[in-house]
Scaffold this motif. Structure first.
Motif, PDB file in Angstrom:
ATOM      1  N   VAL A  63     -59.865 -71.255 -58.407  1.00  0.00           N
ATOM      2  CA  VAL A  63     -58.645 -71.003 -59.172  1.00  0.00           C
ATOM      3  C   VAL A  63     -58.571 -72.000 -60.322  1.00  0.00           C
ATOM      4  O   VAL A  63     -58.544 -73.217 -60.099  1.00  0.00           O
ATOM      5  CB  VAL A  63     -57.385 -71.141 -58.287  1.00  0.00           C
ATOM      6  N   ALA A  64     -58.560 -71.511 -61.556  1.00  0.00           N
ATOM      7  CA  ALA A  64     -58.468 -72.366 -62.741  1.00  0.00           C
ATOM      8  C   ALA A  64     -57.017 -72.464 -63.183  1.00  0.00           C
ATOM      9  O   ALA A  64     -56.282 -71.464 -63.175  1.00  0.00           O
ATOM     10  CB  ALA A  64     -59.327 -71.803 -63.869  1.00  0.00           C
ATOM     11  N   THR A  65     -56.592 -73.678 -63.578  1.00  0.00           N
ATOM     12  CA  THR A  65     -55.192 -73.853 -63.935  1.00  0.00           C
ATOM     13  C   THR A  65     -54.941 -75.178 -64.643  1.00  0.00           C
ATOM     14  O   THR A  65     -55.716 -76.127 -64.507  1.00  0.00           O
ATOM     15  CB  THR A  65     -54.296 -73.783 -62.678  1.00  0.00           C
ATOM     16  N   LYS A  66     -53.833 -75.232 -65.395  1.00  0.00           N
ATOM     17  CA  LYS A  66     -53.328 -76.493 -65.945  1.00  0.00           C
ATOM     18  C   LYS A  66     -52.390 -77.161 -64.943  1.00  0.00           C
ATOM     19  O   LYS A  66     -51.908 -78.259 -65.187  1.00  0.00           O
ATOM     20  CB  LYS A  66     -52.543 -76.231 -67.242  1.00  0.00           C
ATOM     21  N   TYR A  67     -52.125 -76.463 -63.840  1.00  0.00           N
ATOM     22  CA  TYR A  67     -51.148 -76.923 -62.856  1.00  0.00           C
ATOM     23  C   TYR A  67     -51.799 -77.097 -61.481  1.00  0.00           C
ATOM     24  O   TYR A  67     -51.488 -76.357 -60.539  1.00  0.00           O
ATOM     25  CB  TYR A  67     -49.991 -75.925 -62.761  1.00  0.00           C
ATOM     26  N   PRO A  68     -52.705 -78.060 -61.329  1.00  0.00           N
ATOM     27  CA  PRO A  68     -53.424 -78.203 -60.060  1.00  0.00           C
ATOM     28  C   PRO A  68     -52.529 -78.522 -58.870  1.00  0.00           C
ATOM     29  O   PRO A  68     -52.773 -78.019 -57.761  1.00  0.00           O
ATOM     30  CB  PRO A  68     -54.409 -79.350 -60.334  1.00  0.00           C
ATOM     31  N   ASN A  69     -51.483 -79.324 -59.066  1.00  0.00           N
ATOM     32  CA  ASN A  69     -50.592 -79.670 -57.953  1.00  0.00           C
ATOM     33  C   ASN A  69     -49.785 -78.467 -57.485  1.00  0.00           C
ATOM     34  O   ASN A  69     -49.664 -78.210 -56.286  1.00  0.00           O
ATOM     35  CB  ASN A  69     -49.651 -80.815 -58.345  1.00  0.00           C
ATOM     36  N   VAL A  70     -49.232 -77.733 -58.447  1.00  0.00           N
ATOM     37  CA  VAL A  70     -48.451 -76.540 -58.104  1.00  0.00           C
ATOM     38  C   VAL A  70     -49.338 -75.498 -57.425  1.00  0.00           C
ATOM     39  O   VAL A  70     -48.973 -74.920 -56.400  1.00  0.00           O
ATOM     40  CB  VAL A  70     -47.795 -75.932 -59.363  1.00  0.00           C
ATOM     41  N   ALA A  71     -50.515 -75.259 -57.996  1.00  0.00           N
ATOM     42  CA  ALA A  71     -51.432 -74.257 -57.431  1.00  0.00           C
ATOM     43  C   ALA A  71     -51.883 -74.643 -56.030  1.00  0.00           C
ATOM     44  O   ALA A  71     -51.888 -73.805 -55.115  1.00  0.00           O
ATOM     45  CB  ALA A  71     -52.639 -74.084 -58.353  1.00  0.00           C
ATOM     46  N   SER A  72     -52.242 -75.909 -55.831  1.00  0.00           N
ATOM     47  CA  SER A  72     -52.683 -76.367 -54.510  1.00  0.00           C
ATOM     48  C   SER A  72     -51.594 -76.173 -53.472  1.00  0.00           C
ATOM     49  O   SER A  72     -51.846 -75.678 -52.369  1.00  0.00           O
ATOM     50  CB  SER A  72     -53.083 -77.849 -54.561  1.00  0.00           C
ATOM     51  N   SER A  73     -50.357 -76.552 -53.825  1.00  0.00           N
ATOM     52  CA  SER A  73     -49.231 -76.410 -52.896  1.00  0.00           C
ATOM     53  C   SER A  73     -48.974 -74.953 -52.562  1.00  0.00           C
ATOM     54  O   SER A  73     -48.726 -74.596 -51.404  1.00  0.00           O
ATOM     55  CB  SER A  73     -47.957 -77.033 -53.498  1.00  0.00           C
ATOM     56  N   TYR A  74     -49.047 -74.092 -53.574  1.00  0.00           N
ATOM     57  CA  TYR A  74     -48.771 -72.669 -53.366  1.00  0.00           C
ATOM     58  C   TYR A  74     -49.759 -72.039 -52.397  1.00  0.00           C
ATOM     59  O   TYR A  74     -49.364 -71.379 -51.431  1.00  0.00           O
ATOM     60  CB  TYR A  74     -48.812 -71.940 -54.715  1.00  0.00           C
ATOM     61  N   PHE A  75     -51.038 -72.261 -52.627  1.00  0.00           N
ATOM     62  CA  PHE A  75     -52.041 -71.640 -51.757  1.00  0.00           C
ATOM     63  C   PHE A  75     -52.070 -72.298 -50.378  1.00  0.00           C
ATOM     64  O   PHE A  75     -52.332 -71.627 -49.379  1.00  0.00           O
ATOM     65  CB  PHE A  75     -53.414 -71.688 -52.424  1.00  0.00           C
ATOM     66  N   ARG A  76     -51.771 -73.590 -50.316  1.00  0.00           N
ATOM     67  CA  ARG A  76     -51.713 -74.271 -49.023  1.00  0.00           C
ATOM     68  C   ARG A  76     -50.589 -73.698 -48.165  1.00  0.00           C
ATOM     69  O   ARG A  76     -50.755 -73.477 -46.968  1.00  0.00           O
ATOM     70  CB  ARG A  76     -51.518 -75.777 -49.234  1.00  0.00           C
ATOM     71  N   GLU A  77     -49.427 -73.449 -48.780  1.00  0.00           N
ATOM     72  CA  GLU A  77     -48.291 -72.870 -48.054  1.00  0.00           C
ATOM     73  C   GLU A  77     -48.599 -71.453 -47.559  1.00  0.00           C
ATOM     74  O   GLU A  77     -48.044 -70.993 -46.562  1.00  0.00           O
ATOM     75  CB  GLU A  77     -47.048 -72.853 -48.940  1.00  0.00           C
ATOM     76  N   LYS A  78     -49.485 -70.778 -48.278  1.00  0.00           N
ATOM     77  CA  LYS A  78     -49.900 -69.428 -47.857  1.00  0.00           C
ATOM     78  C   LYS A  78     -51.013 -69.480 -46.822  1.00  0.00           C
ATOM     79  O   LYS A  78     -51.421 -68.442 -46.293  1.00  0.00           O
ATOM     80  CB  LYS A  78     -50.392 -68.626 -49.070  1.00  0.00           C
ATOM     81  N   GLY A  79     -51.509 -70.685 -46.544  1.00  0.00           N
ATOM     82  CA  GLY A  79     -52.602 -70.819 -45.570  1.00  0.00           C
ATOM     83  C   GLY A  79     -53.946 -70.427 -46.142  1.00  0.00           C
ATOM     84  O   GLY A  79     -54.879 -70.114 -45.396  1.00  0.00           O
ATOM     85  N   GLU A  80     -54.067 -70.450 -47.470  1.00  0.00           N
ATOM     86  CA  GLU A  80     -55.325 -70.073 -48.118  1.00  0.00           C
ATOM     87  C   GLU A  80     -56.032 -71.309 -48.667  1.00  0.00           C
ATOM     88  O   GLU A  80     -55.410 -72.141 -49.335  1.00  0.00           O
ATOM     89  CB  GLU A  80     -55.064 -69.081 -49.261  1.00  0.00           C
TER      90      GLU A  80
END
Length: 209
Positions: free
Chosen positions: A111-128
Motif C-alpha cells: 500500500v503506497a501512501t503519504k499517510y503511513p500511520n493512518v494507513a497502518s492503523s486502518y489495516f491493522r484494525e481490519k486485521g489485515e
C-alpha cells in the motif's frame, strides 16, 4: 498578537474567507502574498504560511499559538495540541484506491501512501497485514507501475483517480480543516483565543443553517 500557522492553497483561501466573514479586517491581497510571515497589526494577528504537514508541529512547539490543519494531518502527525473547532472547510476524505478489478497480494499487499500511520492503523484494525510504502507525491502512479497493489490518499472530487484509471475501494475517514491550539497559549491567551473561537463558531453555525 495571536500567531496562526496555515497552509497555502485551498485551506488558506477558505480560512481567510471565514475570518473575513467573522469580522476580521484582512488585507485583500492576503491570499496572493508570497511572504511566509504576514502581519495584520490592526487585528493583532500574525500568519505563518507552512507546508500542511508542518502546521501542527509549529503549534506543538509554540512558535504559533494556533493553526489550521486538515484532520488528515492531525491523524497522521499525532501532535500534542488541542483541537478547538471543526471549521467545516476544505471537505474531502481518505480512501483506499487502486486499479479496477485487480486482486491484491494475498501474503502482504503493498500500500503506497503519504499517510503511513493512518494507513497502518486502518489495516491493522481490519486485521489485515500490509506492507506500507511511504511516498511524498504522485501516489496514483504506484499501482500504475506495479509499485503497490493499493494506495491510501486524499480524495476531493475523484477526478485525479478517474483520470489515472483508478477506482475507490474503501472510504477510511471524512476530512475537514480544524482550528488547533498550543497548550500553553490556550492558558496564557485564553481571552483572545476564546474571542476568535466564538466569532468563528458563530459564522460556522450560520453556514450550517
Amino acid at each position: 498578537m495571536l500567531t496562526i500557522a496555515m497552509p497555502k492553497g485551498r485551506i488558506f483561501e477558505e480560512a481567510a474567507d471565514l475570518l473575513r466573514k467573522a469580522g476580521y479586517q484582512l488585507p485583500p491581497d492576503l491570499d496572493d502574498s508570497r511572504r511566509l510571515i504576514i502581519e495584520v497589526p490592526e487585528e493583532n494577528l500574525r500568519f505563518f504560511l507552512a507546508k500542511p504537514m508542518d502546521v501542527a508541529t509549529y503549534v506543538e512547539y509554540g512558535v504559533a499559538d494556533l493553526g489550521i490543519a486538515g484532520k488528515d494531518v492531525l491523524l497522521e502527525e499525532e501532535r500534542d495540541v488541542y483541537e478547538l473547532i471543526d471549521l467545516k472547510i476544505s471537505p474531502c476524505y481518505l480512501a483506499v484506491a487502486g486499479l479496477p478489478n485487480t486482486s491484491v497480494d494475498e501474503v502482504a499487499p503493498k500500500v503506497a501512501t503519504k499517510y503511513p500511520n493512518v494507513a497502518s492503523s486502518y489495516f491493522r484494525e481490519k486485521g489485515e497485514q500490509v506492507e506500507i510504502i511511504k511516498l511524498n507525491g504522485s501516489i496514483e502512479l504506484a499501482p500504475m507501475i506495479g509499485l503497490a497493489d493499493r494506495i491510501v490518499d486524499i480524495v476531493s472530487t475523484g477526478r485525479t483517480l478517474k483520470e489515472n484509471g483508478l477506482v475507490e475501494y474503501e472510504t477510511i475517514v471524512d476530512i475537514t480543516s480544524r482550528l488547533i491550539v498550543n497548550q500553553a497559549s490556550y492558558r496564557l491567551k485564553d481571552k483572545e483565543i476564546g474571542q476568535l473561537v466564538s466569532r468563528l463558531s458563530e459564522i460556522i453555525a450560520e453556514k450550517a443553517v
